[in-house]
Design a protein around this motif. Structure first.
Motif, PDB file in Angstrom:
ATOM      1  N   LEU A  21       3.026   0.671   4.682  1.00 43.47           N
ATOM      2  CA  LEU A  21       3.836   1.881   4.539  1.00 43.47           C
ATOM      3  C   LEU A  21       2.910   3.073   4.281  1.00 43.47           C
ATOM      4  CD1 LEU A  21       6.739   0.676   2.205  1.00 43.47           C
ATOM      5  CD2 LEU A  21       6.961   1.389   4.590  1.00 43.47           C
TER       6      LEU A  21
ATOM      7  N   TYR B  55       3.988   3.037  -5.431  1.00 40.03           N
ATOM      8  CA  TYR B  55       4.294   2.101  -4.341  1.00 40.03           C
ATOM      9  C   TYR B  55       5.631   1.407  -4.565  1.00 40.03           C
ATOM     10  CZ  TYR B  55       4.169  -1.968  -1.326  1.00 40.03           C
ATOM     11  OH  TYR B  55       4.505  -2.925  -0.398  1.00 40.03           O
TER      12      TYR B  55
ATOM     13  N   SER C 241       3.711  -8.864   1.935  1.00 41.50           N
ATOM     14  CA  SER C 241       5.113  -8.723   1.547  1.00 41.50           C
ATOM     15  C   SER C 241       5.979  -9.722   2.305  1.00 41.50           C
ATOM     16  CB  SER C 241       5.617  -7.303   1.828  1.00 41.50           C
ATOM     17  OG  SER C 241       5.505  -6.997   3.214  1.00 41.50           O
TER      18      SER C 241
ATOM     19  N   LEU D 245       4.910  -4.396   4.653  1.00 42.43           N
ATOM     20  CA  LEU D 245       5.132  -3.265   3.752  1.00 42.43           C
ATOM     21  C   LEU D 245       3.868  -2.769   3.066  1.00 42.43           C
ATOM     22  CD1 LEU D 245       8.538  -4.301   2.145  1.00 42.43           C
ATOM     23  CD2 LEU D 245       8.091  -2.941   4.191  1.00 42.43           C
TER      24      LEU D 245
ATOM     25  N   VAL E  98       9.236   1.538  -2.372  1.00 44.70           N
ATOM     26  CA  VAL E  98       9.869   0.345  -1.785  1.00 44.70           C
ATOM     27  C   VAL E  98      11.260   0.143  -2.378  1.00 44.70           C
ATOM     28  CG1 VAL E  98       9.704  -2.164  -1.531  1.00 44.70           C
ATOM     29  CG2 VAL E  98       7.649  -0.751  -1.290  1.00 44.70           C
TER      30      VAL E  98
END
Length: 278
Positions: free
Chosen positions: A172, A206, A155, A169, A210
């Motif tokens: 996460l 996902y 990312s 990211l 985000v």
């Protein structure tokens, strides 16, 4: 460090080097367009990929590029993208290279080896910066998020042309799992998931998470799987527009060269403001 308008790229040439687990490649970049000038030059990454061994390979690549008639000024900064978290020029992790890189000052090592200023950057950040500046994110303002789907999830976050570095990211935690273990391209292949199911169950979860956390202006999806974007992107239901990365294998080289120029410009601006610290 960069201008607020991503379409206003500096009109100059620079050298960028992309250090990977199997190969290290470099090129001369026209920073007004993001295009390579001449051919890339590639050397296999040494095994073991220790700091000294890799630095010597980078020197060979830069020496070759600098010997070309179209090369930039010999005192121009060189940009390097590297598979690690890079903070203040220091590697805080090491992916697909020797673990001795951890806590190595990449900027200092490469600057000493090459005999010229070097600016290092995480590889996903470099590719994302290039994509936001010259590729699918060109002329876009606000927060551009470049997400690469591969073995893991890479990312990069670029706000009005300025990189927010080291956004990991892919790590996460979502529904009790590290996100990339569930939503990466490798996860789809490992579990033999149909494209539609992967998109609607894994990617949707996902990207929605985000999106909720950051409210971006644009998602750019990269990684090798992006060449099959028609098989999964139509199944995503997001408020944020989605584009597909366009720079492909040159993104790391281009982003490295751009980062070096941005760092040099920032240093020059700081010297004008505070000449005592020049």
């Amino acid at each position: 460090m960069s201008p607020t308008n991503p379409s206003k790229a500096p009109s100059t040439l620079g050298i960028g080097v992309d250090i990977g687990g199997t190969g290290t490649k470099g090129g001369i970049v026209d920073l007004s367009t993001g295009e390579l000038v001449g051919d890339r030059y590639r050397i296999p990454t040494p095994n073991p990929a220790t700091p000294e061994a890799v630095a010597n390979v980078v020197k060979q690549i830069v020496d070759e590029l600098q010997s070309r008639p179209e090369a930039p000024a010999s005192d121009s900064h060189v940009g390097i993208v590297f598979p690690a978290i890079i903070k203040d020029g220091v590697a805080l992790s090491a992916a697909n290279v020797d673990k001795s890189w951890i806590n190595t000052n990449v900027d200092a090592l490469m600057t000493e080896t090459l005999g010229r200023e070097v600016e290092a950057l995480n590889d996903a950040d470099g590719a994302g910066l290039a994509e936001a500046y010259y590729g699918a994110g060109r002329d876009k303002t606000g927060l551009v998020m470049v997400i690469t789907l591969g073995t893991g999830i890479g990312s990069a976050m670029i706000l009005n042309g300025q990189l927010v570095p080291n956004a990991e990211l892919g790590h996460l935690e979502i529904d009790g799992h590290d996100a990339e273990t569930q939503a990466s391209a490798a996860a789809r292949e490992r579990e033999d998931l149909p494209w539609k199911k992967w998109a609607k169950k894994r990617l949707q979860r996902y990207f929605s998470h985000v999106e909720f956390l950051f409210s971006p202006s644009l998602f750019i999806i990269g990684g090798g799987v992006s060449k099959n974007s028609e098989k999964f992107v139509p199944y995503l239901d997001l408020k944020t527009p989605v584009e597909i990365a366009s720079l492909r294998n040159n993104a790391g080289i281009v982003g490295a060269a751009l980062w070096a120029q941005q760092c040099r410009d920032a240093q020059a601006a700081k010297a004008v403001i505070d000449p005592e610290k020049k």
